[in-house]
Design a protein around this motif. Structure first.
Motif, PDB file in Angstrom:
ATOM      1  N   ASP A 367      54.017  18.207 -14.255  1.00  0.00           N
ATOM      2  CA  ASP A 367      53.259  17.971 -13.102  1.00  0.00           C
ATOM      3  C   ASP A 367      54.182  17.408 -11.983  1.00  0.00           C
ATOM      4  O   ASP A 367      54.664  16.366 -12.193  1.00  0.00           O
ATOM      5  CB  ASP A 367      52.196  17.023 -13.436  1.00  0.00           C
ATOM      6  CG  ASP A 367      51.279  16.725 -12.311  1.00  0.00           C
ATOM      7  OD1 ASP A 367      51.708  16.788 -10.936  1.00  0.00           O
ATOM      8  OD2 ASP A 367      50.194  16.642 -12.502  1.00  0.00           O
ATOM      9  N   ARG A 369      53.761  15.787  -9.598  1.00  0.00           N
ATOM     10  CA  ARG A 369      53.414  14.475  -8.900  1.00  0.00           C
ATOM     11  C   ARG A 369      53.799  13.198  -9.857  1.00  0.00           C
ATOM     12  O   ARG A 369      53.178  12.323  -9.776  1.00  0.00           O
ATOM     13  CB  ARG A 369      51.933  14.695  -8.428  1.00  0.00           C
ATOM     14  CG  ARG A 369      51.679  15.596  -7.534  1.00  0.00           C
ATOM     15  CD  ARG A 369      50.442  15.917  -7.365  1.00  0.00           C
ATOM     16  NE  ARG A 369      49.671  16.528  -8.474  1.00  0.00           N
ATOM     17  CZ  ARG A 369      48.571  17.182  -8.660  1.00  0.00           C
ATOM     18  NH1 ARG A 369      47.440  16.748  -7.796  1.00  0.00           N
ATOM     19  NH2 ARG A 369      48.083  17.447  -9.812  1.00  0.00           N
ATOM     20  N   TYR A 412      61.239  12.201 -11.009  1.00  0.00           N
ATOM     21  CA  TYR A 412      60.189  13.548 -10.991  1.00  0.00           C
ATOM     22  C   TYR A 412      61.061  14.704 -11.512  1.00  0.00           C
ATOM     23  O   TYR A 412      62.306  14.738 -11.619  1.00  0.00           O
ATOM     24  CB  TYR A 412      59.606  13.597  -9.557  1.00  0.00           C
ATOM     25  CG  TYR A 412      58.772  12.407  -9.273  1.00  0.00           C
ATOM     26  CD1 TYR A 412      57.572  12.480  -9.201  1.00  0.00           C
ATOM     27  CD2 TYR A 412      59.427  11.206  -8.491  1.00  0.00           C
ATOM     28  CE1 TYR A 412      56.534  11.351  -8.766  1.00  0.00           C
ATOM     29  CE2 TYR A 412      58.548  10.277  -7.949  1.00  0.00           C
ATOM     30  CZ  TYR A 412      57.213  10.409  -8.179  1.00  0.00           C
ATOM     31  OH  TYR A 412      56.584   9.438  -7.702  1.00  0.00           O
TER      32      TYR A 412
END
Length: 543
Positions: A367, A369, A412
């Motif tokens: 993901d 995010r 991230y």
């Protein structure tokens, strides 16, 4: 001597105040020449390729000289640069799932690539015959029907072949192929390599090949450049580089390559145990097309079973059946001794937390995010009552197990290299201590040294956790080095299975023999003889 199609001189690319991603790179590619560029993740290979087409982000600082088809890339802007892309050079990107538009049919995207370089552009349907011809050339079966499909309806290998067709659409003088065979099984990979040779031989097209597969380099490249930290550490004709590498780094790369036939396989256990996974007479159909036909296989506790076969043979479909993501038309899926429960109730969740999954493409399975810490901790939040402090402690333990520093916790997915993303995927899959792991091409996108490191981590984790594993892969050398048993799938049918030493050393089925001959080896002379054997019907009955 003819002018090179591509000529780089002292190319330097940097981002901000950090170390340059490419530092003083000089290379040339002549018409009809295939030049391979190899190196670890982060060595600057893809950055150099993007610089050639003027596709670097605005934050990049570029200096030096890039001359493509007689034109200076650094002096071109907008429309002039767009015209040179496609006709001067066609690009095959590394991850076809993110390079293709998920909302548009394959035929539209291929027609768009042709239309963009047509002096008198027409409606998209006018290019239908040419689109089908291009798909046929790169080995896509039933090309007319594939034009009507969306990217998600194709296997990873078929998507990559579509990308190659798009690169060829405008008849470029240079093909820049960034890991063009990464997602392909060995037989389709061989077809693509044959295609690159055919394009070179018939049209004189130059190729800049970026790959981590040293067997592919040995098979197809004329010259090789080895990059480390943005700098060329060695370049030489292919045969010379493999037979007598000069740089220590080159020798390390070659030593990291898994070799088919080098795997050590202990005698299998004779005491039968209740399998952690049992697929019995599995039949799966999509739109009336049978993609799994009465397949039966088992995975015992602590056993690693390799599932190999061509793209579209049903490997990923069977893995998804084991995960409960695909419901078979008939047959049974048993996990941990009982049927795989459906739904989201307590019983289903209790079983599913005993199953881990590592998917083929870490860039799209993480993901964007969520941070690394959130990604690894998510299964704990869903399946346990562990508090924040306990979850954080477990995340640290798993990151340490996959050899990632604690500083990665706040990053991230897009801030990680391919190898780092796959290690995060492994950590997430194992955070609950599963008894069964489904690993779908977990090392396919990794360069050889990173692949070797990830495989070593995988072996250690397997020894520590003792999970059973269905290991889906097209890399037979990796399967040989890791798996206890091997199952061979062809067009949805299981044609051969048995101990790895038997299937990979003395195969019985002609298709298995063809797979083994198609698997490239990091030795140009041996690879040449294997390619000849592959085309000889007396040696390869499937030829």
């Amino acid at each position: 001597m003819s002018e090179p199609v591509l000529d780089l001189r002292e190319l330097r690319v940097s981002y901000g105040d950090g170390a340059p991603a490419v530092d003083g790179l000089s290379l040339s590619v002549a018409p009809g020449e295939i030049v391979a560029m190899v190196g670890e993740s982060g060595s600057g290979k893809s950055t150099a390729a993007l610089a050639v087409l003027g596709l670097l982000p605005a934050s990049a600082t570029v200096s030096g000289s890039i001359v493509l088809d007689g034109q200076s890339i650094l002096d071109l802007r907008d429309e002039a640069l767009r015209k040179l892309r496609g006709q001067g050079a066609g690009m095959v990107f590394q991850e076809p799932m993110t390079a293709l538009n998920p909302l548009l049919r394959i035929g539209f995207q291929l027609a768009e690539a042709i239309r963009n370089h047509d002096p008198a552009p027409k409606r998209h349907r006018h290019y239908h015959a040419r689109c089908a011809e291009l798909l046929g050339r790169v080995g896509v079966p039933d090309p007319a029907a594939r034009l009507k499909q969306y990217p998600h309806e194709l296997s990873g290998g078929l998507r990559q072949r579509v990308m190659i067709a798009i690169a060829l659409a405008a008849g470029p003088r240079l093909i820049i192929a960034d890991e063009p065979t990464t997602a392909l099984d060995v037989t389709v990979q061989q077809q693509i390599l044959d295609l690159l040779r055919d394009i070179r031989d018939t049209e004189g097209t130059a190729t800049l090949l970026i790959t981590h597969n040293m067997g592919v380099v040995a098979d197809v490249a004329d010259r090789v450049l080895v990059l480390k930290s943005g700098q060329v550490v060695e370049q030489a004709p292919t045969t010379q580089l493999f037979s007598s590498p000069e740089a220590d780094y080159t020798r390390e790369l070659l030593a990291a390559v898994p070799r088919l036939g080098a795997g050590v396989h202990p005698e299998p256990e004779t005491t039968p145990e209740r399998p952690v996974l049992a697929l019995s007479d599995i039949v799966v159909e999509y739109g009336g097309r049978r993609v799994a036909d009465s397949v039966s296989l088992t995975v015992a506790p602590g056993e690693i079973v390799g599932l190999v076969g061509e793209s579209g043979s049903g490997k990923t479909t069977l893995g998804n059946c084991a995960l409960g993501l695909v419901t078979p038309k008939s047959g049974t899926v048993a996990v941990l001794g009982g049927p795989l429960p459906r739904g989201t109730g307590r019983a289903a969740r209790a079983v599913r937390q005993q199953i881990g999954a590592v998917f083929q493409d870490p860039a799209s399975s993480l993901d964007p995010r969520m941070t690394v810490a959130q990604t690894v901790a998510e299964p704990l939040a869903v399946h346990t009552s562990a508090g924040r402090a306990e979850r954080r402690k477990r995340v640290r333990e798993l990151l340490d197990a996959v050899e990632l520093p604690e500083s990665m916790m706040t990053r991230y997915g897009h801030e990680l290299s391919g190898g780092q993303r796959q290690r995060v995927s492994l950590a997430r899959a194992l955070v609950l201590g599963p008894k069964l792991l489904i690993a779908d091409e977990p090392t396919s996108a990794l360069d050889v040294s990173v692949q070797a490191a990830v495989l070593e981590v995988f072996r250690r984790l397997h020894e520590e956790f003792g999970f059973g594993c269905l290991f889906i892969s097209h890399d037979l050398a990796v399967v040989d080095s890791l798996c206890d048993r091997v199952a061979v799938l062809r067009s949805g049918e299981l044609v051969e299975q048995g101990p790895a030493a038997t299937v990979l050393r003395a195969p019985e089925h002609p298709y298995t023999k063809a797979l083994l001959l198609s698997s490239p080896v990091p030795d140009p002379e041996l690879q040449r003889s294997r390619r000849e054997a592959l085309a000889d019907p007396d040696v390869n009955p499937a030829a």
